[in-house]
Enzyme design. Structure first.
Site, PDB file in Angstrom:
ATOM      1  N   ALA A  70     -10.141  47.343 -25.294  1.00  0.00           N
ATOM      2  CA  ALA A  70      -9.059  48.236 -25.730  1.00  0.00           C
ATOM      3  C   ALA A  70      -8.128  48.519 -24.564  1.00  0.00           C
ATOM      4  CB  ALA A  70      -9.643  49.562 -26.239  1.00  0.00           C
ATOM      5  N   TYR A  71      -6.925  48.952 -24.906  1.00  0.00           N
ATOM      6  CA  TYR A  71      -6.003  49.493 -23.898  1.00  0.00           C
ATOM      7  C   TYR A  71      -6.412  50.955 -23.743  1.00  0.00           C
ATOM      8  CZ  TYR A  71      -1.596  50.579 -21.537  1.00  0.00           C
ATOM      9  OH  TYR A  71      -0.651  50.967 -20.628  1.00  0.00           O
ATOM     10  N   TYR A 135      -2.029  56.597 -26.990  1.00  0.00           N
ATOM     11  CA  TYR A 135      -3.372  55.999 -27.028  1.00  0.00           C
ATOM     12  C   TYR A 135      -4.078  56.354 -28.341  1.00  0.00           C
ATOM     13  CZ  TYR A 135      -8.373  55.437 -26.059  1.00  0.00           C
ATOM     14  OH  TYR A 135      -9.709  55.111 -26.151  1.00  0.00           O
TER      15      TYR A 135
HETATM   16  N1  LIG Z   1     -13.405  55.356 -21.856  1.00  0.00           N
HETATM   17  C1  LIG Z   1     -13.477  56.415 -22.660  1.00  0.00           C
HETATM   18  O1  LIG Z   1     -13.565  57.558 -22.203  1.00  0.00           O
HETATM   19  C2  LIG Z   1     -13.467  56.224 -24.151  1.00  0.00           C
HETATM   20  C3  LIG Z   1     -13.523  57.360 -24.977  1.00  0.00           C
HETATM   21  C4  LIG Z   1     -13.538  57.184 -26.353  1.00  0.00           C
HETATM   22  C5  LIG Z   1     -13.494  55.919 -26.891  1.00  0.00           C
HETATM   23  N2  LIG Z   1     -13.413  54.840 -26.083  1.00  0.00           N
HETATM   24  C6  LIG Z   1     -13.362  53.509 -26.692  1.00  0.00           C
HETATM   25  O2  LIG Z   1     -14.568  52.834 -26.377  1.00  0.00           O
HETATM   26  C7  LIG Z   1     -14.303  51.428 -26.234  1.00  0.00           C
HETATM   27  C8  LIG Z   1     -14.849  50.935 -24.908  1.00  0.00           C
HETATM   28  O3  LIG Z   1     -14.171  51.635 -23.870  1.00  0.00           O
HETATM   29  P1  LIG Z   1     -14.521  51.427 -22.329  1.00  0.00           P
HETATM   30  O4  LIG Z   1     -14.653  52.760 -21.732  1.00  0.00           O
HETATM   31  O5  LIG Z   1     -15.607  50.427 -22.180  1.00  0.00           O
HETATM   32  O6  LIG Z   1     -13.134  50.820 -21.841  1.00  0.00           O
HETATM   33  P2  LIG Z   1     -12.790  50.004 -20.515  1.00  0.00           P
HETATM   34  O7  LIG Z   1     -13.881  50.147 -19.507  1.00  0.00           O
HETATM   35  O8  LIG Z   1     -11.398  50.365 -20.168  1.00  0.00           O
HETATM   36  O9  LIG Z   1     -12.844  48.511 -21.058  1.00  0.00           O
HETATM   37  C9  LIG Z   1     -11.866  48.001 -21.912  1.00  0.00           C
HETATM   38  C10 LIG Z   1     -11.764  46.530 -21.634  1.00  0.00           C
HETATM   39  O10 LIG Z   1     -10.713  45.997 -22.475  1.00  0.00           O
HETATM   40  C11 LIG Z   1     -10.020  45.052 -21.691  1.00  0.00           C
HETATM   41  N3  LIG Z   1      -8.652  44.789 -22.136  1.00  0.00           N
HETATM   42  C12 LIG Z   1      -7.593  45.633 -22.125  1.00  0.00           C
HETATM   43  N4  LIG Z   1      -6.491  44.977 -22.547  1.00  0.00           N
HETATM   44  C13 LIG Z   1      -6.881  43.713 -22.823  1.00  0.00           C
HETATM   45  C14 LIG Z   1      -6.198  42.561 -23.268  1.00  0.00           C
HETATM   46  N5  LIG Z   1      -4.885  42.566 -23.546  1.00  0.00           N
HETATM   47  N6  LIG Z   1      -6.900  41.408 -23.435  1.00  0.00           N
HETATM   48  C15 LIG Z   1      -8.226  41.369 -23.134  1.00  0.00           C
HETATM   49  N7  LIG Z   1      -8.932  42.426 -22.706  1.00  0.00           N
HETATM   50  C16 LIG Z   1      -8.254  43.586 -22.546  1.00  0.00           C
HETATM   51  C17 LIG Z   1      -9.992  45.636 -20.303  1.00  0.00           C
HETATM   52  O11 LIG Z   1      -9.748  44.614 -19.376  1.00  0.00           O
HETATM   53  P3  LIG Z   1      -8.944  44.982 -18.021  1.00  0.00           P
HETATM   54  O12 LIG Z   1      -9.903  45.807 -17.233  1.00  0.00           O
HETATM   55  O13 LIG Z   1      -8.680  43.610 -17.470  1.00  0.00           O
HETATM   56  O14 LIG Z   1      -7.730  45.725 -18.436  1.00  0.00           O
HETATM   57  C18 LIG Z   1     -11.393  46.219 -20.178  1.00  0.00           C
HETATM   58  O15 LIG Z   1     -12.317  45.284 -19.651  1.00  0.00           O
HETATM   59  C19 LIG Z   1     -12.794  51.264 -26.423  1.00  0.00           C
HETATM   60  O16 LIG Z   1     -12.539  50.932 -27.763  1.00  0.00           O
HETATM   61  C20 LIG Z   1     -12.248  52.658 -26.158  1.00  0.00           C
HETATM   62  O17 LIG Z   1     -11.021  52.870 -26.842  1.00  0.00           O
HETATM   63  C21 LIG Z   1     -13.430  54.953 -24.713  1.00  0.00           C
END
Ligand SMILES: NC(=O)c1ccc[n+]([C@@H]2O[C@H](COP(=O)([O-])OP(=O)(O)OC[C@H]3O[C@@H](n4cnc5c(N)ncnc54)[C@H](OP(=O)(O)O)[C@@H]3O)[C@@H](O)[C@H]2O)c1
Length: 299
Positions: A70-71, A135
């Protein structure tokens, strides 16, 4: 069972890759991980490229696709709304369309930021969304678009909150760094939610596949915290684990004291009661989970 995983280099993606069950629903698991750049057994996939997302599903015909990519740059998304929308809404829409044709299922990760935070009580899975910023809006659009394209019994939307783990970009690792560098630190005390460790969230994802769970589900660790509470616990447990010699003093501040480009919900607790029953997983208090993650960081 063939499972495509997107975002495999992200926080949750890494936790999922390190916890793949041998069997899901009595079948051996074949994981097909993807990330932005690929390499080392990981396929390259740009989530902003809807045609590439469709092609991947058509080529691999997975039983499940876990869309953990995700972004996630909440503030930056305010100045890059088109890219955020392409990744957070375009990709799930393309996956759902292709999976509808191939017969596969989608686990779409979503967020507490789809809510506006004004009700002051935990959000249940059947409540309407009302995101505040780009977001949250794009993640909500991803929920709607995938539900429009894929049969309800083949879609699970799993919302979570305040995700952190031993690697990646997150509040825990930022706090440990700042607490070691500074004497004092102001942390927002009027935003309330619940931290969620990637290890427990990964278990919840695998439980979705194991039990064939569909519909909107909520998963966070148990309990309640403000960012200030979370920071105090990081200081206390981080010091006890030997990660911080003398942590910075943490002072409570308000959202108004710390303006950010994106507005955030002031109260975004997710009611996980029905999902814990559906996933057959017990609650795990966030402080206990934090202790385990800090022990991993310290190891
Ligand atoms: N983090 C939070 O606090 C949180 C809270 C609630 C829900 N969520 C949801 O939980 C899920 C997992 O989140 P997370 O914390 O694991 O997020 P994360 O660590 O930011 O990982 C997201 C991954 O998506 C990749 N990505 C972004 N744009 C991309 C693109 N255009 N093509 C391919 N890959 C791309 C990123 O790669 P790059 O690093 O290269 O950009 C990153 O590896 C997501 O759906 C998020 O919305 C997260």
């Amino acid at each position: 069972m063939k499972v495509i995983l997107t975002g495999s280099a992200g926080q949750l993606g890494l936790a999922l890759r390190s916890s793949v069950p041998d069997l899901i629903a009595s079948e051996p698991v074949e994981l097909v991980p993807t990330s932005r750049n690929g390499g080392d057994g990981v396929l390259a996939l740009d989530l902003a490229d809807a045609a590439a997302c469709r092609d991947l599903v058509e080529q691999h015909r997975p039983d499940w696709l876990i869309n953990a990519g995700a972004y996630t740059a909440v503030d930056q998304s305010e100045s890059e709304p088109e890219l955020a929308r392409a990744v957070n809404a375009g990709a799930p829409s393309a996956f759902a369309e292709a999976l509808q044709a191939t017969g596969g299922r989608l686990l779409q990760l979503s967020t507490d930021f789809v809510f506006n935070g004004s009700q002051g009580a935990p959000y249940t899975t059947d409540q309407g969304v009302d995101p505040l910023g780009v977001y949250g809006s794009t993640k909500a659009a991803g929920e709607t678009a995938s539900a429009a394209a894929l049969s309800a019994e083949r879609l699970c939307i799993l919302r979570t909150s305040w995700v952190y783990g031993p690697v990646g970009h997150n509040f825990l690792l930022t706090m440990l760094r700042l607490m070691a560098q500074r004497e004092q630190l102001g942390v927002v005390a009027d935003q309330v939610g619940c931290p969620t460790a990637t290890s427990g969230l990964a278990c919840a994802c695998w439980a979705v596949l194991e039990h064939g769970v569909a519909g909107v589900q909520h998963w966070s660790d148990a309990g309640v915290a403000s960012w200030y509470d979370f920071a105090l616990a990081i200081a206390e447990i981080g010091q006890a684990a030997g990660l911080l010699e003398k942590p910075a003093r943490i002072n409570p501040i308000t959202t108004a004291d710390y303006p950010t480009p994106a507005e955030r919900p002031s109260y975004s607790l997710l009611d996980c009661t029905s999902s814990r029953a559906a996933l057959q997983l017990p609650p795990h208090h966030w402080r206990e989970a934090l202790g385990q993650v800090i022990a991993q960081v310290a190891a």
